[in-house]
Scaffold this active site. Structure first.
Site, PDB file in Angstrom:
ATOM      1  N   ASP A 195       1.445  -5.089  -9.300  1.00 37.99           N
ATOM      2  CA  ASP A 195       0.139  -4.656  -8.794  1.00 37.99           C
ATOM      3  C   ASP A 195      -0.014  -5.116  -7.347  1.00 37.99           C
ATOM      4  OD1 ASP A 195      -2.868  -3.933 -10.151  1.00 37.99           O
ATOM      5  OD2 ASP A 195      -2.857  -5.042  -8.242  1.00 37.99           O
ATOM      6  N   ASN A 203      -7.959  -0.469   1.285  1.00 43.17           N
ATOM      7  CA  ASN A 203      -8.581   0.860   1.406  1.00 43.17           C
ATOM      8  C   ASN A 203      -9.876   0.788   2.185  1.00 43.17           C
ATOM      9  OD1 ASN A 203      -7.164   3.050   0.085  1.00 43.17           O
ATOM     10  ND2 ASN A 203      -7.362   1.875  -1.788  1.00 43.17           N
ATOM     11  N   ASP A 212      -2.873   5.469   0.932  1.00 38.55           N
ATOM     12  CA  ASP A 212      -1.832   6.323   0.327  1.00 38.55           C
ATOM     13  C   ASP A 212      -0.469   6.054   0.967  1.00 38.55           C
ATOM     14  OD1 ASP A 212      -3.718   7.375  -1.288  1.00 38.55           O
ATOM     15  OD2 ASP A 212      -3.726   9.394  -0.418  1.00 38.55           O
ATOM     16  N   GLU A 239      -2.753   1.618  -8.106  1.00 42.40           N
ATOM     17  CA  GLU A 239      -1.872   0.836  -7.228  1.00 42.40           C
ATOM     18  C   GLU A 239      -0.990  -0.089  -8.057  1.00 42.40           C
ATOM     19  OE1 GLU A 239      -4.169  -1.434  -8.734  1.00 42.40           O
ATOM     20  OE2 GLU A 239      -3.970  -2.741  -6.982  1.00 42.40           O
TER      21      GLU A 239
HETATM   22  P1  GH3 Z   1      -6.022  -7.456  -7.013  1.00 43.06           P
HETATM   23  O1  GH3 Z   1      -5.312  -8.254  -5.997  1.00 43.06           O
HETATM   24  O2  GH3 Z   1      -6.727  -8.300  -7.997  1.00 43.06           O
HETATM   25  O3  GH3 Z   1      -5.118  -6.477  -7.655  1.00 43.06           O
HETATM   26  O4  GH3 Z   1      -7.156  -6.657  -6.239  1.00 43.06           O
HETATM   27  P2  GH3 Z   1      -7.224  -5.121  -5.958  1.00 43.06           P
HETATM   28  O5  GH3 Z   1      -8.268  -4.865  -4.967  1.00 43.06           O
HETATM   29  O6  GH3 Z   1      -5.858  -4.612  -5.606  1.00 43.06           O
HETATM   30  O7  GH3 Z   1      -7.546  -4.555  -7.395  1.00 43.06           O
HETATM   31  P3  GH3 Z   1      -8.556  -3.482  -7.874  1.00 43.06           P
HETATM   32  O8  GH3 Z   1      -8.029  -3.050  -9.185  1.00 43.06           O
HETATM   33  O9  GH3 Z   1      -9.949  -4.046  -7.829  1.00 43.06           O
HETATM   34  O10 GH3 Z   1      -8.488  -2.295  -6.846  1.00 43.06           O
HETATM   35  C1  GH3 Z   1      -7.483  -1.371  -6.870  1.00 43.06           C
HETATM   36  C2  GH3 Z   1      -7.725  -0.418  -5.743  1.00 43.06           C
HETATM   37  O11 GH3 Z   1      -6.634   0.500  -5.614  1.00 43.06           O
HETATM   38  C3  GH3 Z   1      -8.949   0.419  -5.943  1.00 43.06           C
HETATM   39  C4  GH3 Z   1      -8.557   1.787  -5.477  1.00 43.06           C
HETATM   40  O12 GH3 Z   1      -9.358   2.190  -4.418  1.00 43.06           O
HETATM   41  C5  GH3 Z   1      -7.140   1.650  -5.001  1.00 43.06           C
HETATM   42  N1  GH3 Z   1      -6.350   2.810  -5.394  1.00 43.06           N
HETATM   43  C6  GH3 Z   1      -5.995   3.187  -6.613  1.00 43.06           C
HETATM   44  N2  GH3 Z   1      -5.281   4.339  -6.562  1.00 43.06           N
HETATM   45  C7  GH3 Z   1      -5.186   4.689  -5.265  1.00 43.06           C
HETATM   46  C8  GH3 Z   1      -4.596   5.793  -4.552  1.00 43.06           C
HETATM   47  O13 GH3 Z   1      -4.000   6.696  -5.146  1.00 43.06           O
HETATM   48  N3  GH3 Z   1      -4.694   5.809  -3.206  1.00 43.06           N
HETATM   49  C9  GH3 Z   1      -5.349   4.826  -2.554  1.00 43.06           C
HETATM   50  N4  GH3 Z   1      -5.415   4.903  -1.227  1.00 43.06           N
HETATM   51  N5  GH3 Z   1      -5.932   3.805  -3.179  1.00 43.06           N
HETATM   52  C10 GH3 Z   1      -5.861   3.732  -4.499  1.00 43.06           C
HETATM   53 MG    MG Z   2      -4.380  -4.654  -7.058  1.00 41.91          MG
HETATM   54 MG    MG Z   3      -4.979  -2.901 -10.105  1.00 36.16          MG
END
Ligand code: GH3
Ligand code: MG
Ligand code: MG
Length: 333
Positions: A195, A203, A212, A239
């Site tokens: 992760d 983002n 992305d 992610e």
């Molecule tokens: P942690 O270190 O605990 O993993 O924190 P985090 O912010 O990475 O975890 P969280 O699950 O809160 O957030 C995941 C983020 O990933 C939220 C979302 O906006 C982003 N994300 C998920 N899929 C995509 C994608 O396809 N493209 C982009 N640009 N961002 C994405």
């Molecule tokens: Mg994360």
């Molecule tokens: Mg996550």
């Protein structure tokens, strides 16, 4: 298409299988075919012999582009033979032309129902005979193209559109089949759940498009690390990534996971809102199954890797944790 058809339907690389119990017919057909540029023929004087060339019986399968199949033969006749041939999936791109002395036979309509593409009459009219051969071979070229396209499409649906890693659907299939294989063989399988750290903040500060791009880079780095043909790097969701490593023990997996962590950190993708390193980093949870337990399944492997990932996050991110048992709540970020 026409030019392609001509290129592919002429020449010595075409093999035609003649199935006919009449020696005179066989001699005549081979003669006409040879004269018109098809010197490669295989002759079967019975359906049983044809089955062996086609790999329906025995393992002497030969490459065949077209089958000329006599309707009236002793023992297994042409209709029954056609039925058997059409049951074989891998022969679905080989056209069959029926050869018959009587075109009013009701068996001809049966043959078309079964999937024969055409028929030729005895005695042979050479021009008509060769025209029908050519059109059947053109059909084969079209069928082969169709099959290739279908394969490509199938492959496309296994791949995540953004990152080029395997998609979740493919992951689900592979983890189940590889787990079962390891279970059967008393083998070893490792799963790494990955992760991206503080990706929401990434983002938020750089925008979704850069987010992305970052996902693509991370995927590429992971694909570069897990390079065995049997390894699968998948985008598990958002992610999160997952790496399936068949026949990999915990020791080798730890090294590989550490390499992956390092590879992502070395991308040096700026992440100013991350309190960890100033660059984009990942956390990794590793779970290995060595001696499969009776009541376990692949889901427990996912659960264990998730738990290890949770611990990696808890302990400060940008690190590898190995599942060691215990009962902590899985990471759900
Ligand atoms: P942690 O270190 O605990 O993993 O924190 P985090 O912010 O990475 O975890 P969280 O699950 O809160 O957030 C995941 C983020 O990933 C939220 C979302 O906006 C982003 N994300 C998920 N899929 C995509 C994608 O396809 N493209 C982009 N640009 N961002 C994405
Ligand atoms: Mg994360
Ligand atoms: Mg996550």
């Amino acid at each position: 298409m026409d030019i392609m058809g001509k290129e592919n339907t002429k020449g010595s690389n075409i093999t035609i299988l003649i199935v006919d119990d009449s020696e005179a017919s066989v001699i005549l057909m081979r003669h006409i075919l040879k004269k018109h540029g098809y010197p490669e023929t295989l002759v079967a004087t019975s359906a049983a012999e044809a089955f062996s060339y086609l790999g329906i019986s025995g393992d002497g399968r030969r490459h065949i582009d077209l089958i000329l199949l006599d309707v009236v033969m002793p023992e297994i006749d042409g209709i029954e033979a056609l039925t058997r041939i059409k049951e074989v999936e891998s022969l679905s791109n080989v056209p069959v032309i029926m050869v018959t002395a009587d075109d009013t036979e009701s068996s001809l309509s049966k043959a078309f129902d079964l999937g024969a593409v055409d028929y030729v009459k005895k005695p042979f009219n050479k021009t008509e005979f060769i025209a029908r051969i050519r059109s059947a071979l053109r059909l084969k070229v079209a069928w082969d193209k169709q099959i290739e396209l279908t394969k490509k499409l199938e492959k496309m649906t296994l791949v995540d559109g953004l990152t080029g890693a395997s998609n979740r659907r493919h992951f689900d299939r592979v983890i189940e089949s590889e787990w079962k294989r390891a279970y059967r063989n008393n083998g070893t399988i490792t799963l790494i759940m990955i992760d991206i750290d503080h990706f929401k903040k990434y983002n938020d500060s750089y925008g979704h498009l850069h987010g992305d791009d970052c996902l693509k880079k991370v995927a590429r780095a992971l694909l570069n690390v897990a390079r065995r043909p049997t390894d699968t790097v998948a985008r598990y969701g958002g992610e999160e990534f997952a790496v399936i490593l068949p026949e990999t023990d915990d020791c080798a997996a730890r090294i590989l996971a550490e390499k992956a962590r390092h590879a992502v950190e070395s991308l040096a993708t700026k992440h100013n809102c991350s309190d960890i390193s100033g660059y984009v980093t990942i956390s990794l949870g590793v779970a290995t199954m060595t001696t499969p337990e009776n009541d376990s399944d692949y889901k427990s492997l996912i659960k264990n890797a998730d738990e290890a990932l949770y611990n990696a996050k808890e302990e400060g991110r940008n690190r590898v944790k190995i599942f060691m048992g215990g009962k902590k709540k899985p990471y759900s970020g």
